[in-house]
Design a protein around this motif. Structure first.
Motif, mmCIF file in Angstrom:
data_model
loop_
_atom_site.group_PDB
_atom_site.id
_atom_site.type_symbol
_atom_site.label_atom_id
_atom_site.label_comp_id
_atom_site.label_asym_id
_atom_site.label_seq_id
_atom_site.Cartn_x
_atom_site.Cartn_y
_atom_site.Cartn_z
ATOM 1 N N GLN A 1 32.217 13.237 10.810
ATOM 2 C CA GLN A 1 33.349 13.511 11.692
ATOM 3 C C GLN A 1 33.733 12.288 12.510
ATOM 4 O O GLN A 1 34.914 12.025 12.755
ATOM 5 C CB GLN A 1 33.015 14.692 12.626
ATOM 6 N N GLU A 2 32.738 11.528 12.946
ATOM 7 C CA GLU A 2 33.031 10.316 13.705
ATOM 8 C C GLU A 2 33.736 9.285 12.832
ATOM 9 O O GLU A 2 34.678 8.614 13.269
ATOM 10 C CB GLU A 2 31.725 9.733 14.267
ATOM 11 N N ALA A 3 33.294 9.163 11.587
ATOM 12 C CA ALA A 3 33.955 8.243 10.666
ATOM 13 C C ALA A 3 35.389 8.686 10.391
ATOM 14 O O ALA A 3 36.320 7.865 10.366
ATOM 15 C CB ALA A 3 33.167 8.152 9.360
ATOM 16 N N LEU A 4 35.570 9.997 10.190
ATOM 17 C CA LEU A 4 36.917 10.521 9.977
ATOM 18 C C LEU A 4 37.798 10.267 11.196
ATOM 19 O O LEU A 4 38.981 9.945 11.070
ATOM 20 C CB LEU A 4 36.852 12.023 9.676
ATOM 21 N N ARG A 5 37.211 10.414 12.402
ATOM 22 C CA ARG A 5 37.983 10.194 13.617
ATOM 23 C C ARG A 5 38.449 8.740 13.707
ATOM 24 O O ARG A 5 39.593 8.459 14.069
ATOM 25 C CB ARG A 5 37.150 10.556 14.853
ATOM 26 N N ARG A 6 37.553 7.809 13.362
ATOM 27 C CA ARG A 6 37.935 6.399 13.412
ATOM 28 C C ARG A 6 39.067 6.097 12.436
ATOM 29 O O ARG A 6 40.011 5.366 12.764
ATOM 30 C CB ARG A 6 36.722 5.517 13.123
ATOM 31 N N VAL A 7 38.971 6.653 11.236
ATOM 32 C CA VAL A 7 40.034 6.432 10.256
ATOM 33 C C VAL A 7 41.327 7.082 10.722
ATOM 34 O O VAL A 7 42.411 6.499 10.602
ATOM 35 C CB VAL A 7 39.615 6.969 8.873
ATOM 36 N N ALA A 8 41.234 8.313 11.270
ATOM 37 C CA ALA A 8 42.422 9.003 11.755
ATOM 38 C C ALA A 8 43.098 8.211 12.873
ATOM 39 O O ALA A 8 44.335 8.186 12.964
ATOM 40 C CB ALA A 8 42.052 10.397 12.246
ATOM 41 N N THR A 9 42.311 7.568 13.716
ATOM 42 C CA THR A 9 42.875 6.740 14.785
ATOM 43 C C THR A 9 43.677 5.574 14.203
ATOM 44 O O THR A 9 44.765 5.248 14.693
ATOM 45 C CB THR A 9 41.751 6.202 15.691
ATOM 46 N N LEU A 10 43.146 4.953 13.154
ATOM 47 C CA LEU A 10 43.871 3.868 12.494
ATOM 48 C C LEU A 10 45.171 4.372 11.884
ATOM 49 O O LEU A 10 46.203 3.688 11.951
ATOM 50 C CB LEU A 10 43.005 3.228 11.406
ATOM 51 N N VAL A 11 45.127 5.573 11.299
ATOM 52 C CA VAL A 11 46.329 6.165 10.719
ATOM 53 C C VAL A 11 47.372 6.384 11.804
ATOM 54 O O VAL A 11 48.560 6.067 11.644
ATOM 55 C CB VAL A 11 45.999 7.487 10.003
ATOM 56 N N ALA A 12 46.947 6.941 12.947
ATOM 57 C CA ALA A 12 47.874 7.228 14.039
ATOM 58 C C ALA A 12 48.489 5.961 14.605
ATOM 59 O O ALA A 12 49.644 5.954 15.041
ATOM 60 C CB ALA A 12 47.150 7.998 15.146
ATOM 61 N N ARG A 13 47.729 4.870 14.605
ATOM 62 C CA ARG A 13 48.246 3.607 15.128
ATOM 63 C C ARG A 13 49.188 2.907 14.171
ATOM 64 O O ARG A 13 49.810 1.902 14.514
ATOM 65 C CB ARG A 13 47.081 2.659 15.440
ATOM 66 N N GLY A 14 49.291 3.422 12.970
ATOM 67 C CA GLY A 14 50.155 2.775 11.984
ATOM 68 C C GLY A 14 49.597 1.464 11.478
ATOM 69 O O GLY A 14 50.337 0.530 11.181
ATOM 70 N N THR A 15 48.255 1.384 11.380
ATOM 71 C CA THR A 15 47.612 0.171 10.877
ATOM 72 C C THR A 15 48.168 -0.205 9.502
ATOM 73 O O THR A 15 48.439 0.675 8.682
ATOM 74 C CB THR A 15 46.086 0.391 10.778
ATOM 75 N N ASP A 16 48.338 -1.504 9.257
ATOM 76 C CA ASP A 16 48.878 -1.934 7.971
ATOM 77 C C ASP A 16 47.981 -1.458 6.837
ATOM 78 O O ASP A 16 46.793 -1.215 7.024
ATOM 79 C CB ASP A 16 49.021 -3.455 7.927
ATOM 80 N N ARG A 17 48.569 -1.335 5.662
ATOM 81 C CA ARG A 17 47.878 -0.696 4.536
ATOM 82 C C ARG A 17 46.588 -1.416 4.158
ATOM 83 O O ARG A 17 45.553 -0.781 3.959
ATOM 84 C CB ARG A 17 48.817 -0.636 3.332
ATOM 85 N N LEU A 18 46.634 -2.740 4.049
ATOM 86 C CA LEU A 18 45.438 -3.460 3.634
ATOM 87 C C LEU A 18 44.321 -3.299 4.663
ATOM 88 O O LEU A 18 43.146 -3.145 4.312
ATOM 89 C CB LEU A 18 45.762 -4.938 3.432
#
Length: 348
Positions: A18-35
């Protein structure tokens, strides 16, 4: 290991996931570039599953292209841009063929792909598909050099990260489409402005200039040649009538509810931007329909909810725009139950 210890280990694993998913979800929400996102996801899933290698693959033209990679040991990661054949029954090929999570617990098969993986020391792998807008986009794959294959269900855990990647790709596409839409809107406004400038210059402006000249000539002729002055004034009156008709025609071209159209556009634009950035929704639906003397604009998503117009300027600005037209904007966003943005815009 007793049941209590097994339960504790499972709880720890779930918390880490869940913590790993949360970190990835945060990157998604920030609009992190694809690479950047691909690199972060491969590292998260590789570490979470105790793998030595993790890759993100894009399916295209009968091949798989590496778009993100991570290595947790001496085994080198495949470089971004490296192409993988789908001809053999490799893990990537299975995911591409079935569109479902898959696993390979041994690499004793014959073939170039399997030989290359054995040379790298990879003994087992699991993978999950990345599906964007109903289309198979690619896959997330992890491999281990350990003697034991991945535990049962590892590919299903991997699928949760693949869904976040799919959401990020959909968000990026939505942002690109929105940017393109805004660019088209600005260009259309510029074209319309130039059209109005031409119409004013070639129509009403020219008539008004001619009218001014006629009036000056009439002024000079009033005492010397009253009859000529009357003719000039009659011509000026006709020019004035034509100029007024030109202006009425321009006014009719401007009159249709541009303010309403702009308000409807920005309601949809802002609502979809919020969905892409914050909602983590699977779907969003836009509805525009006439209701009596008003137009209903509605954007509904199935995301996490919790949108608060008072907490930011976006929705508050929409309310101001809609209320300035005599309309109403309502936001319903219970936590965990999605968000509904509804604007009622009067046509008159």
């Amino acid at each position: 290991m007793d049941r209590s210890q097994a339960a504790d280990r499972e709880l720890v694993r779930l918390l880490e996931e869940q913590e790993a998913l949360r970190r990835v979800a945060t990157l998604v929400a920030r609009g992190t570039d694809r690479l950047g996102l691909f690199s972060a996801v491969t590292e998260e899933v590789g570490r979470l599953l105790g793998a030595e290698l993790a890759n993100m693959i894009r399916f295209e033209d009968g091949h798989g292209t590496i778009v993100g990679g991570w290595s947790g040991g001496p085994t080198p990661e495949a470089p971004v841009g490296y192409r993988i054949s789908m001809a053999q029954d490799s893990l990537a090929a299975r995911v591409r063929r079935t569109g479902r999570p898959a696993r390979v617990d041994t690499y004793h098969q014959q073939g170039e792909v399997f030989a290359a993986l054995r040379e790298l020391g990879i003994r087992a792998s699991v993978g999950a598909p990345v599906v964007v807008d109903g289309e198979l986009w690619g896959a997330v794959l992890v491999g281990t050099t350990g003697a034991d294959p991945f535990p049962p269900g590892a590919e299903e855990h991997l699928a949760g990260f693949a869904e976040l990647v799919a959401q990020a790709l959909a968000n990026a596409e939505a942002r690109e489409q929105l940017a393109a839409s805004r660019k088209r809107l600005v260009e259309a406004a510029q074209v319309e402005r130039r059209r109005l400038e031409r119409n004013l210059h070639d129509g009403a402006q020219q008539r008004l200039v001619a009218l001014a000249l006629s009036l000056r000539l009439a002024e000079r002729q009033v005492e010397r040649d009253p009859a000529a002055a009357r003719d000039l004034l009659a011509g000026a009156s006709a020019e004035l009538a034509e100029a007024l008709e030109d202006l009425r025609e321009l006014a009719r071209g401007l009159h249709p509810a541009e303010a309403l159209d702009a308000a409807a556009y920005f309601v949809v634009s802002e609502a979809l931007t919020n969905v892409a950035r914050y909602a983590f929704a699977r779907t969003a639906a836009v509805t525009v329909r006439r209701e009596g003397d008003s137009v209903l604009v509605e954007v509904i998503d199935d995301g996490g909810g919790g949108a608060d117009p008072a907490a930011g300027t976006g929705l508050r600005g929409l309310m101001d725009r809609v209320e300035a037209l005599g309309g109403r904007l309502d936001v319903e966003s219970p936590l965990g139950r999605g968000t509904a943005v509804r604007a009622v815009l009067p046509e008159r």
